[in-house]
Design an enzyme around this catalytic site. Structure first.
Site, PDB file in Angstrom:
ATOM      1  CB  CYS A 229      -4.205   2.929   5.917  1.00 32.59           C
ATOM      2  SG  CYS A 229      -4.173   2.779   4.120  1.00 32.59           S
TER       3      CYS A 229
ATOM      4  CB  CYS B  57      -9.261  -3.827 -11.673  1.00 29.66           C
ATOM      5  SG  CYS B  57      -8.868  -2.630 -12.937  1.00 29.66           S
TER       6      CYS B  57
ATOM      7  CB  CYS C 209      -0.895  -0.031   1.238  1.00 25.34           C
ATOM      8  SG  CYS C 209      -1.937   1.425   1.414  1.00 25.34           S
TER       9      CYS C 209
ATOM     10  CB  CYS D 144      -5.247  -0.586   2.529  1.00 22.09           C
ATOM     11  SG  CYS D 144      -4.013  -0.986   3.770  1.00 22.09           S
TER      12      CYS D 144
ATOM     13  CB  CYS E 156      -0.371   2.223   5.652  1.00 20.43           C
ATOM     14  SG  CYS E 156      -1.042   0.650   5.087  1.00 20.43           S
TER      15      CYS E 156
END
Ligand SMILES: [Zn+2]
Length: 134
Positions: A100, A120, A49, A97, A52
């Protein structure tokens, strides 16, 4: 979460992210197709991510979907959470995510085996960490 706390979070996000990342991760925006260098990323490594650093995908989960966005048939366990998205006429499944809450993309059921899924993902929301840098 109260309003004051939320706007404080928002200020932190704006500081930490580029405008493009902010649009995708916090406002569920979508980057232009074929705009991410990660479309052509073929090295072995991990996709984390961008907000984070949580590990989301590995390179062996990636496939070339031809859509213009980095695409994966699987995600790491407990890395993502999903919700239904009714912005288009046909409902889509949004995912973000799990750590976060940043928006990453949508998951569709037209992907390759072994899962038949296609995550995607906006490339701008990801950071690639090659194995040889780990
Ligand atoms: Zn995150």
């Amino acid at each position: 979460m109260d309003v004051a706390r939320k706007s404080q979070d928002d200020a932190e996000w704006r500081e930490r992210l580029t405008p493009e990342q902010y649009t995708v991760l916090r406002q569920e925006g979508t980057e232009r197709p074929f705009s991410s260098p990660l479309n052509d990323e073929k090295r072995t490594g991990t996709y984390v991510c961008a907000a984070c650093g949580q590990k989301l995908f590995t390179s062996d989960m990636k496939f070339d979907s031809g859509t213009g966005w980095p695409s994966f048939h699987s995600a790491l366990d407990n890395a993502l959470e999903t919700k239904r998205d009714f912005k288009l006429v046909l409902p889509r499944t949004e995912y973000h995510c799990a750590n976060c809450g940043g928006h990453h993309g949508h998951v569709f059921d037209d992907g390759p085996q072994p899962t038949g899924l296609r995550y995607c993902n906006n490339g701008v929301a990801l950071r690639f960490v090659p194995d040889d840098e780990g």
